[in-house]
Scaffold this motif. Structure first.
Motif, PDB file in Angstrom:
ATOM      1  N   CYS A   1     -44.608  -4.752  93.148  1.00 55.51           N
ATOM      2  CA  CYS A   1     -45.295  -3.688  93.220  1.00 55.51           C
ATOM      3  C   CYS A   1     -46.626  -3.835  94.311  1.00 55.51           C
ATOM      4  O   CYS A   1     -47.665  -3.891  93.935  1.00 55.51           O
ATOM      5  N   MET A   2     -46.439  -3.781  95.616  1.00 56.17           N
ATOM      6  CA  MET A   2     -47.455  -4.021  96.692  1.00 56.17           C
ATOM      7  C   MET A   2     -47.817  -2.519  96.869  1.00 56.17           C
ATOM      8  O   MET A   2     -47.400  -1.510  96.404  1.00 56.17           O
ATOM      9  N   PRO A   3     -49.138  -2.594  97.212  1.00 53.38           N
ATOM     10  CA  PRO A   3     -50.008  -1.176  97.674  1.00 53.38           C
ATOM     11  C   PRO A   3     -48.974  -0.275  98.687  1.00 53.38           C
ATOM     12  O   PRO A   3     -48.296  -0.924  99.351  1.00 53.38           O
ATOM     13  N   ALA A   4     -49.259   0.913  98.597  1.00 54.97           N
ATOM     14  CA  ALA A   4     -48.687   1.822  99.539  1.00 54.97           C
ATOM     15  C   ALA A   4     -49.412   1.668 100.882  1.00 54.97           C
ATOM     16  O   ALA A   4     -50.621   1.259 100.806  1.00 54.97           O
ATOM     17  N   CYS A   5     -48.582   1.727 101.872  1.00 53.38           N
ATOM     18  CA  CYS A   5     -49.339   1.687 103.280  1.00 53.38           C
ATOM     19  C   CYS A   5     -50.292   2.742 103.620  1.00 53.38           C
ATOM     20  O   CYS A   5     -51.209   2.534 104.155  1.00 53.38           O
ATOM     21  N   THR A   6     -50.169   3.849 102.758  1.00 55.30           N
ATOM     22  CA  THR A   6     -50.988   5.198 102.945  1.00 55.30           C
ATOM     23  C   THR A   6     -51.290   5.332 101.645  1.00 55.30           C
ATOM     24  O   THR A   6     -50.625   5.719 100.538  1.00 55.30           O
ATOM     25  N   SER A   7     -52.566   5.016 101.214  1.00 57.21           N
ATOM     26  CA  SER A   7     -53.122   4.894  99.477  1.00 57.21           C
ATOM     27  C   SER A   7     -54.545   5.699  99.643  1.00 57.21           C
ATOM     28  O   SER A   7     -55.268   5.534 100.459  1.00 57.21           O
ATOM     29  N   LEU A   8     -54.707   5.955  98.252  1.00 63.13           N
ATOM     30  CA  LEU A   8     -56.058   6.821  98.329  1.00 63.13           C
ATOM     31  C   LEU A   8     -56.536   6.517  96.840  1.00 63.13           C
ATOM     32  O   LEU A   8     -55.803   6.714  95.823  1.00 63.13           O
ATOM     33  N   ASP A   9     -57.604   5.666  96.730  1.00 67.82           N
ATOM     34  CA  ASP A   9     -58.278   5.699  95.519  1.00 67.82           C
ATOM     35  C   ASP A   9     -59.746   6.006  95.507  1.00 67.82           C
ATOM     36  O   ASP A   9     -60.270   6.594  96.655  1.00 67.82           O
ATOM     37  N   TYR A  10     -60.275   6.061  94.331  1.00 67.32           N
ATOM     38  CA  TYR A  10     -61.841   6.417  94.275  1.00 67.32           C
ATOM     39  C   TYR A  10     -62.665   5.470  93.817  1.00 67.32           C
ATOM     40  O   TYR A  10     -62.591   5.113  92.583  1.00 67.32           O
ATOM     41  N   ASN A  11     -63.581   5.144  94.466  1.00 62.70           N
ATOM     42  CA  ASN A  11     -64.350   4.099  93.989  1.00 62.70           C
ATOM     43  C   ASN A  11     -65.753   4.982  93.471  1.00 62.70           C
ATOM     44  O   ASN A  11     -66.106   6.124  94.125  1.00 62.70           O
ATOM     45  N   VAL A  12     -66.436   4.604  92.533  1.00 60.56           N
ATOM     46  CA  VAL A  12     -67.313   5.338  91.770  1.00 60.56           C
ATOM     47  C   VAL A  12     -68.640   4.597  91.378  1.00 60.56           C
ATOM     48  O   VAL A  12     -68.776   3.408  91.500  1.00 60.56           O
TER      49      VAL A  12
END
Length: 599
Positions: A482-493
């Motif tokens: 399960c590698m990361p998606a080439c387009t990914s969106l996460d949220y740092n807080v």
């Protein structure tokens, strides 16, 4: 030959023999021919090619190539009149140049093989309205309404019977509904609690676990009396959806509907069919939103969507234009027989296309606290030319490269959930209540809890071991991968908190509240900045870059260009064929001359 003189006198001239013209013999060495240095080298080379032996013709062709090639230094090695010490000098220089060129070419090739992709900052800032507001999943530690189902009291009676008789025969005559609720609740209790009861409970009772947990959970409008989103007040139950997770039944804001996240909603054991309508707001004086049109995906972004979009987004970064929820816990619902002594809410921020992985990081909102969550998006985009490289080289998957059986979108968390689901099914023959699964696969019952808990631990250890082995053996395949998606969106807080006394707040406003045992909490989530810097995954070494680097290295050390390579092919293909044709013609002509002389 004698020539007669008609005048009567006779003179004798020396005899002249007429012989056929033969080519000059090639000297074995330069020293055997006097004044060879005065003979042009072109004549010697052509003579070798046309009249010499095969070996001599090959040397002549090499000499002809070296005399005319654009590769620097080669001509000095095979020139006929060049002194030996000069040839030795140029031989050393050429060997050194070739060594340096090959070393640098090999280094660039290894770099192209190992690190063809680089992560860097995007050239322009991204406004926050280009991305969706995070999906907020709120999981309360209070899992049930005690007035509906009293787990502590029932578990105490069952355990008392087990201790007295060594088994459970239901002497208290609990109803089937109570037994179903008790067995369903065990799926979200601490494992020590499960191990204490599981082996004594009846095997013939198989409750609808998720629906039962929804039925006994605290309603949305009790947990969240009121919310605020984008400057508008809402009743929380109007914008919250029930979502099953490993933490039990949670409340979710701004998530995709099941039909938009999963390939087939029949794979789900439960989903909240109530559609969130953002036109239903608390303040009737505010104008209604426009109807939602268009669509959204992580790869393409928002397509033909206005201000009111699905999933929701905001333009501003202030707390006023973010999400706010007043959360309350009623003390009569507190229990410590199923869960830990920790009370409050676990909050997960995810991208809308991903399911919340509850084993990951979360924000803890205790009862009686106000928690402010400032969000900074971590947005990674990739250029299209990355398709030229394998996923292993770029360390990511495009959405069209990795097919997931249950999910429409590929993301690392979706892949992990699907991997855990498949591993659990293969090991236990069933799936946990919150997992997507094929219709023919049953939901795990109480007696299967030990199996799926062990499966999760076993999968984690297996992935860790394989990851370590892959460092030493690159051919090692990691399960799931399960590698990361080439387009990914996460949220740092960034989190800040303070004490919040709801009772004194009510007293200060001189109001009365319907619940006397309420402990209030306040949660605010908002973007930190109007714009943010995205991360761009681009090609560091493309094939064109690799060829350009090789060309520069060869040009620097040897003067080689693409025409030099074409010239090399030309001399040892077209030119060689032409020389062979001329040798055959010359040989035929000489054979005719010799035949005429003998006759």
């Amino acid at each position: 030959m004698e020539v007669s003189n008609r005048g009567g006198s006779q003179s004798t001239l020396p005899a002249v023999n007429i012989e056929p013209v033969t080519p000059p013999k090639e000297p074995d060495s330069v020293s055997t021919i006097s004044g060879l240095s005065e003979v042009p080298s072109d004549i010697i080379i052509k003579s070798r090619i046309k009249y010499g032996t095969r070996w001599s013709a090959c040397k002549g062709l090499i000499m002809e190539y070296s005399k005319n090639t654009t590769i620097h230094g080669i001509r000095y090695l095979v020139e006929l009149h060049r002194p030996f010490y000069e040839k030795l000098y140029w031989f050393i220089v050429l060997v050194l140049s070739v060594y340096l060129a090959i070393s640098l070419i090999w280094a660039t090739y290894l770099k192209w093989q190992d690190t063809p992709v680089i992560l860097g900052f995007d050239e322009t800032l991204v406004p926050v309205h280009n991305i969706p507001f995070p999906t907020i999943t709120i999981c309360p530690e209070i899992k049930m309404e005690r007035n509906v189902f009293d787990f502590p009291n029932m578990s105490s009676n069952i355990w008392e019977e087990i201790q007295n008789f060594g088994k459970f025969e239901n002497y208290k005559n609990f109803s089937d509904i109570d037994m179903e609720r008790f067995m369903a609740t065990l799926h979200i209790c601490e494992f020590d609690v499960v191990r204490r009861f599981a082996k004594f409970l009846p095997k013939d009772i198989r409750p609808d676990i998720t629906q039962t947990l929804v039925d006994i959970s605290i309603s949305k409008n009790v947990t969240g009396p009121f919310c605020k989103w984008n400057g508008r007040f809402y009743f929380c139950h109007k914008i919250f959806a029930f979502v099953p997770t490993d933490e039990g039944i949670c409340y979710q804001f701004n998530g995709l509907q099941a039909k938009d996240m999963y390939r087939n909603v029949s794979d789900l054991n439960y989903y909240d069919a109530e559609v969130v309508d953002f036109n239903n707001f608390f303040d009737p004086d505010l104008p209604r939103y426009n109807n939602i049109t268009g669509n959204w995906s992580l790869d393409n972004g928002y397509v033909k969507q206005g201000y009111n979009s699905y999933p929701q987004r905001t333009v501003f970064s202030s707390a006023r234009n973010g999400f706010f929820a007043y959360l309350q816990g009623l003390e009569h619902n507190f229990e410590y027989a199923c869960r830990t002594f920790k009370q409050g809410y676990k909050v997960f921020l995810t991208s809308p296309e991903s399911v919340p992985v509850t084993t990951g990081n979360y924000i803890l909102v205790p009862h009686g606290d106000e928690v402010m969550v400032s969000v900074l998006p971590h947005y990674v985009i990739s250029t299209e030319n990355l398709h030229d490289f394998s996923p292993e080289k770029r360390q990511c998957y495009f959405n069209d490269e990795r097919y997931l059986r249950y999910f429409r979108f590929y993301s690392q968390s979706n892949c992990q959930v699907e991997c855990l689901t498949n591993f659990t099914i293969s090991k236990c023959g069933c799936a946990k209540f919150w997992m997507p699964k094929p219709n023919e696969v049953p939901v795990c019952n109480v007696e299967d809890i030990d199996c799926y808990v062990s499966a999760e631990s076993e999968l984690s250890i297996l992935i860790q071991n394989q990851t370590v082995q892959a460092l030493m053996d690159p051919s090692m395949k990691i399960i799931c991968d399960c590698m990361p998606a080439c387009t990914s969106l996460d949220y740092n807080v960034e989190i800040s908190s303070a004490r919040y006394d709801f009772a004194k707040t009510i007293q200060a406003f001189r109001e009365r509240y319907e619940y006397t045992d309420s402990l209030g909490s306040r949660l605010s989530v908002y973007f930190k900045e109007h714009q943010f810097t995205a991360i761009k995954r681009t090609v560091l070494f493309s094939v064109a870059t690799l060829i350009a680097n090789w060309g520069g290295i060869l040009g620097l050390f040897m003067g080689i260009s693409s025409l030099s390579l074409i010239e090399l092919v030309y001399f040892f293909s077209v030119r060689l064929f032409d020389n062979l044709r001329k040798r055959r013609q010359t040989k035929k002509r000489l054979m005719k001359l010799e035949a005429g002389h003998e006759s």
